[in-house]
Structures are given as structure tokens and as C-alpha cells.
Write an enzyme that holds these catalytic residues in place. Structure first.
Site, PDB file in Angstrom:
ATOM      1  CG  ASP A   1       8.676  -6.013   5.810  1.00 42.03           C
ATOM      2  OD1 ASP A   1       9.583  -5.182   5.972  1.00 42.03           O
ATOM      3  OD2 ASP A   1       7.524  -5.850   6.249  1.00 42.03           O
TER       4      ASP A   1
ATOM      5  CG  HIS B   1       0.938  -4.186   2.581  1.00 40.20           C
ATOM      6  ND1 HIS B   1       0.082  -3.114   2.535  1.00 40.20           N
ATOM      7  CD2 HIS B   1       2.092  -3.733   3.153  1.00 40.20           C
ATOM      8  CE1 HIS B   1       0.686  -2.057   3.057  1.00 40.20           C
ATOM      9  NE2 HIS B   1       1.902  -2.408   3.435  1.00 40.20           N
TER      10      HIS B   1
END
Length: 455
Positions: free
Chosen positions: A392, A333
Site C-alpha cells: 500500500d 504488515h
């Protein structure tokens, strides 16, 4: 001239123009370092350039100790309240939490029971789309892309608003609440039109139920029989809460600030945010996670063998497997390194849904990849910070267990994130900031104009 010849001529012209466009727009990479350009508004360590202040959301992933950046477990904070506490609060009460979260983001404080009921009644009333809107704007022009349809529908709603260009706080607030309320119908009806006209399936248009939550209405409108379990609705509601806000610096929320700062209307601002979220680098990553796992199941002979899975992950990193992008989707991320708090929360509840659906083996595969992927990445990549599974990684798995079609994955993200976008739009207007206009330095060489006869 017949169509074949026209296509050949067109193809040659486009090919030549494409070569010019590429060669004449290429900037030497070293120039970005020379002029200290923070590409992507991030420094070499991935830390974002400070461009604004917000009270809406905070993403916390590191501490500074004696001028040294030290990664810590990630925290996500809505209006000063840790996301863990928000989730624990409504789960403890056996309630859905998205509507409460919307209120918190928009107004900056938690509602009491009566105020929350009033807000939920307002959302229920606003879920109704204008008369004939579904027929004329969605069914008559079905799209193969749900995000494009969402953006088109939002822009079309401008024409049904007598005060569309009024940017007073009162009017913008009403517009935002209406959009939050009707986004599920816009997205689901768009999918139903796509499924019918492009997939030759039966067409289902279920009206929103006034007593249902946002999550319940999504499942009700999406499923032919409108049936769902309490756990299914609770997990979808949780997904909406976890995706509702992520600070002002994420791409689509920053777009919201940028377009709002120009003085544009609410519908144009939200359509722009939707265009940002559509990008696979932002909102479309969970689809890639699902596709990657499907490829893994087809490629790896023994999914219980850690060495075989590690080998597959290494091939992903080395651009030898799946889409050859060099990415392990769902891992890493821009901000979080030690952990993504949304993943930590999600994973605990995902296990319950996997058990209900009889998918414990697949859930265990996700756990295994989540553990092995950072080790493989560390082996093959030079990293400035650690990596961990992002939200996700599990969200696509949840949506698939809920029988939500892949075409709806990113629209569900939008159904959630419009709460954050709305809050950021209001914040930008309230603080009456300047139009956002960062600098770009021209590095083109000066040259003279050449007459057309001499070119």
C-alpha cells in the site's frame, strides 16, 4: 410534530440506546487472556491461527529454527511459483501478466500460448454487461461509495443469471470468469456516474475494447480521451498481478471461504468479500498513505531534512499529527517483517513511471520515509518483529501518477483480488468442507427475567 422536534426526540432516544449498546457489550480485556482467545485469529506474536489448507497462494515471512521464529525476506507464491519469477516472465516477453495470473490462480497451472489466447478471448466476450444494466443499475442510482456500488452491482447480476444458485464447479467457474471480466466496467462506470451526478463533471461511458488487456481497458474506460502510454498500462497491470492473491488467511479471502462453506451463491460470496475489502484496515490503506504524504508536505518545512521528517513521523506515532491514529500508513504488515515482496517488485518499476511523470523528488521522499519509518517505530514501539513498507505504501502513489481518482483505489484492488477470491471459492467447493463455525465462549452472567412492571 415538526421535523426539528422529531430529530431532537430521535437524537435523545438514539443517544440513550447507544450508551446501553456500548456498556452492555463491553467485555473485560483480561477475559480474552484468561480463556486464551486468539483475537483476530492471531497469537500475541501476530502469527495466524491455522484454520485451513490451500494450494492457491503462500505468504512466506519467517523460518522456524530450533523452535525459534526467525523473520526472513518476504516471499509471495502463486500456485507454487514465486511472484518474482511470474513478473520477470511476462516483463521479459513484453506482455501483460494479469490474464495469465488469473488463469494460474483459477486452474493451478500456467497456460501455453494457445490456451492463454483462448482464455483472453473468453474474458473479452464476458466483459459485456447485460443490456441496459449500465443505465438501470448504475446510472439511475449513482453511489458516493464505489465499493458499495460494486457490491450492489454484483448482487444485481444475480437477477440476470438463470442458474444463479447452481454451485456446481462448472457453473461457478463460468460465473467467476464473468465477474473477473466485467469488474473493470462495473467499477469504472460506477465512478463515471459518481463523477457526473455528484461532481457535476461530464459523463463518459466508453465500451471495453475487445483487443485490450484488463489494465488497458481500465485506463481506456476511465480517461475521457482513452489515451495511455505503454508504461502506464504496464504499471497498472503489474499492480493487478501483485494484488491478485495473498493466501487464504487475508480477511476478504477468508470471508470468501466462510460464506462459500455455507452453500451460498457466487454473487453473495463476492459481495461479502467486497464488504470486507472496503474496510480501511484491509483494502483502503493506500488512500491513507496518499493523505498522510499530503499532510507531510504541508507540515514539514524542509522535505530534504531527515531530522524534520523523523520528527513528523514521531508525531504520527505519538498521535500528534495527521489523523492521530498512531499509525504510519503503509509501514508494517500482519505477516511480513523484513520485506514485502510486492513492495520490492513495485518499487523498481515505480521509479520508471516517476521519471516519465517528472515526479522524481516525490519518489525520493517515499524512499526516505520508507527508510526512516522503521527506525522511528522501533524507537517508540515495543515490537515483536521488524516492520517494512507494505504494498500500500507505493500503490497509491502509482495510482495517483496514473491520474486514477482516490475513489477508484480500492475498487482496483477488488478488480485484481477477485481472481484470488474466485480461486478460493472453487477450492472450498471442490474440497467439500464443513460449514466454517469457530467457537465463541459466552461470559455473560446468568440472571432472571424481570417482569416489565418491575423494571
Amino acid at each position: 410534530m415538526n421535523n426539528d422536534n422529531l430529530e431532537k426526540i430521535e437524537g435523545k432516544i438514539i443517544d440513550r440506546l447507544c450508551e446501553m449498546a456500548e456498556s452492555n457489550n463491553l467485555i473485560e480485556p483480561e477475559l480474552f487472556s484468561k480463556y486464551n482467545v486468539k483475537r483476530g485469529l492471531r497469537d500475541l506474536n501476530g502469527k495466524g491461527v491455522l484454520v485451513g489448507l490451500t494450494e492457491i497462494g503462500e505468504v512466506h515471512a519467517y523460518i522456524i529454527d530450533e523452535n525459534e521464529t526467525i523473520p526472513v525476506a518476504g516471499r509471495l507464491i502463486y500456485r507454487g511459483i514465486d511472484i518474482f519469477n511470474i513478473v520477470n516472465g511476462f516483463f521479459k516477453d513484453g506482455r501483460y501478466g494479469f490474464e495469465e495470473t488469473c488463469f494460474l490462480l483459477l486452474f493451478g497451472d500456467l497456460p501455453d500460448k494457445g490456451t492463454l489466447m483462448d482464455f483472453e478471448r473468453l474474458l473479452s466476450e464476458y466483459r459485456k454487461l447485460p443490456e441496459d444494466f449500465v443505465r438501470d443499475m448504475i446510472l439511475k442510482a449513482p453511489s458516493k461509495d464505489m465499493m458499495n456500488l460494486l457490491a450492489r452491482s454484483v448482487l444485481a447480476l444475480y437477477s440476470f443469471d438463470d442458474n444463479a444458485d447452481d454451485t456446481s464447479i462448472k457453473n461457478v467457474l463460468k460465473q467467476c470468469i464473468r465477474l473477473i471480466a466485467c469488474f473493470p466496467a462495473l467499477a469504472v462506470y460506477g465512478y463515471q456516474a459518481y463523477s457526473h451526478y455528484h461532481g457535476n463533471n461530464s459523463l463518459y461511458i466508453h465500451s471495453p475494447q475487445p483487443d485490450f488487456s484488463t489494465a488497458e481497458n481500465i485506463l481506456h474506460m476511465l480517461r475521457p480521451d482513452s489515451k495511455f502510454t505503454k508504461l502506464e498500462a504496464a504499471l497498472l497491470d503489474l499492480a493487478l498481478v501483485l494484488h491478485a492473491e495473498h493466501g487464504g488467511g487475508n480477511n476478504s479471502s477468508f470471508v470468501t471461504h466462510v460464506v462459500t462453506s455455507s452453500g451460498s451463491d457466487t454473487y453473495s460470496v463476492i459481495a461479502a468479500a467486497l464488504g470486507s475489502l472496503k474496510g480501511p484496515r484491509h483494502g483502503g490503506a493506500n488512500i491513507k498513505v496518499i493523505q498522510m504524504f499530503e499532510d507531510m508536505k504541508q507540515t514539514v518545512k524542509d522535505l530534504h531534512d531527515d531530522e524534520e521528517i523523523e520528527s513528523y513521523l514521531a508525531k504520527l506515532i505519538n498521535k500528534e499529527a495527521f489523523d492521530r491514529s498512531g499509525l504510519i500508513y503503509g509501514i508494517g504488515h500482519a505477516v511480513y517483517s523484513v520485506s514485502d515482496p510486492r513492495t520490492v517488485i513495485f518499487k523498481k518499476h515505480v521509479a520508471r513511471l516517476a521519471m516519465e511523470k517528472g515526479l522524481e523528488d516525490e519518489y525520493n521522499l517515499y524512499l526516505k520515509v520508507e527508510k526512516l519509518a522503521p527506525e522511528v517505530i522501533a524507537k517508540y514501539r515495543k515490537m515483536y518483529k521488524g516492520v517494512s513498507a507494505n504494498v500500500d505504501f507505493y500503490s497509491g502513489f502509482v495510482y495517483r501518477m496514473l491520474d486514477i481518482p482516490p475513489e477508484m483505489f480500492t475498487p482496483i484492488f477488488a478488480i485484481s483480488r477477485i481472481a484470488g477470491w474466485s480461486a478460493h471459492r472453487i477450492e472450498e467447493i471442490v474440497n467439500d468442507g464443513k460449514i466454517i463455525r469457530p467457537a465463541y465462549k459466552s461470559v455473560s452472567k446468568r440472571r432472571n427475567y424481570t417482569a416489565i412492571a418491575e423494571r
